[in-house]
Every structure is written in structure tokens, then in C-alpha cells.
Design a protein around this motif. Structure first.
Motif, PDB file in Angstrom:
ATOM      1  N   MET A  51       0.817  -1.194   0.000  1.00  0.00           N
ATOM      2  CA  MET A  51       0.000   0.000   0.000  1.00  0.00           C
ATOM      3  C   MET A  51       0.860   1.256   0.000  1.00  0.00           C
ATOM      4  O   MET A  51       0.497   2.262  -0.601  1.00  0.00           O
ATOM      5  CB  MET A  51      -0.892  -0.054   1.240  1.00  0.00           C
ATOM      6  N   ASP A  52       2.001   1.211   0.677  1.00  0.00           N
ATOM      7  CA  ASP A  52       2.891   2.359   0.746  1.00  0.00           C
ATOM      8  C   ASP A  52       3.492   2.670  -0.630  1.00  0.00           C
ATOM      9  O   ASP A  52       3.634   3.832  -1.002  1.00  0.00           O
ATOM     10  CB  ASP A  52       3.996   2.088   1.766  1.00  0.00           C
ATOM     11  N   LEU A  53       3.821   1.625  -1.372  1.00  0.00           N
ATOM     12  CA  LEU A  53       4.388   1.819  -2.708  1.00  0.00           C
ATOM     13  C   LEU A  53       3.366   2.455  -3.651  1.00  0.00           C
ATOM     14  O   LEU A  53       3.716   3.321  -4.477  1.00  0.00           O
ATOM     15  CB  LEU A  53       4.862   0.478  -3.261  1.00  0.00           C
ATOM     16  N   LEU A  54       2.120   2.080  -3.527  1.00  0.00           N
ATOM     17  CA  LEU A  54       1.064   2.660  -4.350  1.00  0.00           C
ATOM     18  C   LEU A  54       0.887   4.151  -4.040  1.00  0.00           C
ATOM     19  O   LEU A  54       0.683   4.972  -4.942  1.00  0.00           O
ATOM     20  CB  LEU A  54      -0.250   1.903  -4.120  1.00  0.00           C
ATOM     21  N   ARG A  55       1.004   4.501  -2.771  1.00  0.00           N
ATOM     22  CA  ARG A  55       0.895   5.914  -2.386  1.00  0.00           C
ATOM     23  C   ARG A  55       2.012   6.741  -3.010  1.00  0.00           C
ATOM     24  O   ARG A  55       1.786   7.826  -3.538  1.00  0.00           O
ATOM     25  CB  ARG A  55       0.920   6.030  -0.863  1.00  0.00           C
ATOM     26  N   TRP A  56       3.250   6.234  -2.967  1.00  0.00           N
ATOM     27  CA  TRP A  56       4.375   6.955  -3.570  1.00  0.00           C
ATOM     28  C   TRP A  56       4.214   7.061  -5.080  1.00  0.00           C
ATOM     29  O   TRP A  56       4.568   8.070  -5.695  1.00  0.00           O
ATOM     30  CB  TRP A  56       5.699   6.267  -3.229  1.00  0.00           C
ATOM     31  N   THR A  57       3.672   6.031  -5.700  1.00  0.00           N
ATOM     32  CA  THR A  57       3.434   6.061  -7.137  1.00  0.00           C
ATOM     33  C   THR A  57       2.439   7.155  -7.498  1.00  0.00           C
ATOM     34  O   THR A  57       2.643   7.903  -8.459  1.00  0.00           O
ATOM     35  CB  THR A  57       2.896   4.693  -7.606  1.00  0.00           C
ATOM     36  N   LEU A 102       3.096  10.543  -9.667  1.00  0.00           N
ATOM     37  CA  LEU A 102       2.246  10.780 -10.835  1.00  0.00           C
ATOM     38  C   LEU A 102       1.714  12.207 -10.815  1.00  0.00           C
ATOM     39  O   LEU A 102       1.736  12.909 -11.836  1.00  0.00           O
ATOM     40  CB  LEU A 102       1.090   9.780 -10.861  1.00  0.00           C
ATOM     41  N   VAL A 103       1.272  12.671  -9.663  1.00  0.00           N
ATOM     42  CA  VAL A 103       0.756  14.035  -9.545  1.00  0.00           C
ATOM     43  C   VAL A 103       1.873  15.045  -9.799  1.00  0.00           C
ATOM     44  O   VAL A 103       1.682  16.039 -10.509  1.00  0.00           O
ATOM     45  CB  VAL A 103       0.111  14.238  -8.153  1.00  0.00           C
ATOM     46  N   ILE A 104       3.057  14.796  -9.245  1.00  0.00           N
ATOM     47  CA  ILE A 104       4.199  15.696  -9.476  1.00  0.00           C
ATOM     48  C   ILE A 104       4.551  15.740 -10.962  1.00  0.00           C
ATOM     49  O   ILE A 104       4.827  16.806 -11.518  1.00  0.00           O
ATOM     50  CB  ILE A 104       5.404  15.267  -8.629  1.00  0.00           C
ATOM     51  N   ALA A 105       4.538  14.610 -11.627  1.00  0.00           N
ATOM     52  CA  ALA A 105       4.854  14.561 -13.052  1.00  0.00           C
ATOM     53  C   ALA A 105       3.803  15.296 -13.880  1.00  0.00           C
ATOM     54  O   ALA A 105       4.142  15.986 -14.849  1.00  0.00           O
ATOM     55  CB  ALA A 105       4.957  13.114 -13.516  1.00  0.00           C
ATOM     56  N   LEU A 106       2.540  15.184 -13.498  1.00  0.00           N
ATOM     57  CA  LEU A 106       1.495  15.902 -14.228  1.00  0.00           C
ATOM     58  C   LEU A 106       1.612  17.414 -14.051  1.00  0.00           C
ATOM     59  O   LEU A 106       1.447  18.172 -15.013  1.00  0.00           O
ATOM     60  CB  LEU A 106       0.117  15.421 -13.767  1.00  0.00           C
ATOM     61  N   ILE A 107       1.946  17.849 -12.841  1.00  0.00           N
ATOM     62  CA  ILE A 107       2.138  19.283 -12.607  1.00  0.00           C
ATOM     63  C   ILE A 107       3.340  19.790 -13.400  1.00  0.00           C
ATOM     64  O   ILE A 107       3.290  20.855 -14.025  1.00  0.00           O
ATOM     65  CB  ILE A 107       2.296  19.557 -11.098  1.00  0.00           C
TER      66      ILE A 107
END
Length: 58
Positions: free
Chosen positions: A1-7, A11-16
Motif C-alpha cells: 500500500m505504501d508503494l502505491l501511495r508513492w506512485t 504521478l501528480v508531481i509529473a502531471l504538474i
């Protein structure tokens, strides 16, 4: 679950970053960076020569 959160965070940082990069803000920032580089280069050279001539008088 922790790995999914970091992913999802990355993803949000890359979109910004993509919005800023594709929107032309990156080109403006690069242009400002070039101008500031040359301004500080000239100021450095002036201070270098001024400091060298000032040391000779002392």
C-alpha cells in the motif's frame, strides 16, 4: 500500500511538471535564467577587477 501511495504522489508531481513544461513557463524561466547568468557574470568580472586594483593600492 505504501508503494502505491508513492506512485500516486510521483504521478501528480509529473502531471504538474508537464503542465508547466508544456505551457511555456519553462521557456520563460530558461530565458530569465540566461539573462541572470550574464548579469551575474558581468558583476563578477567587475568585482574581480575592482578587488584586484584595490589590493594594489594598499
Amino acid at each position: 500500500m505504501d508503494l502505491l501511495r508513492w506512485t500516486l504522489i510521483f504521478l501528480v508531481i509529473a502531471l504538474i511538471a508537464a503542465v508547466f513544461g508544456f505551457g511555456g513557463i519553462a521557456a520563460g524561466a530558461a530565458e530569465i535564467g540566461k539573462i541572470l547568468f550574464f548579469v551575474f557574470l558581468v558583476l563578477f568580472l567587475i568585482s574581480l577587477f575592482y578587488g584586484r586594483s584595490r589590493n594594489r593600492r594598499l
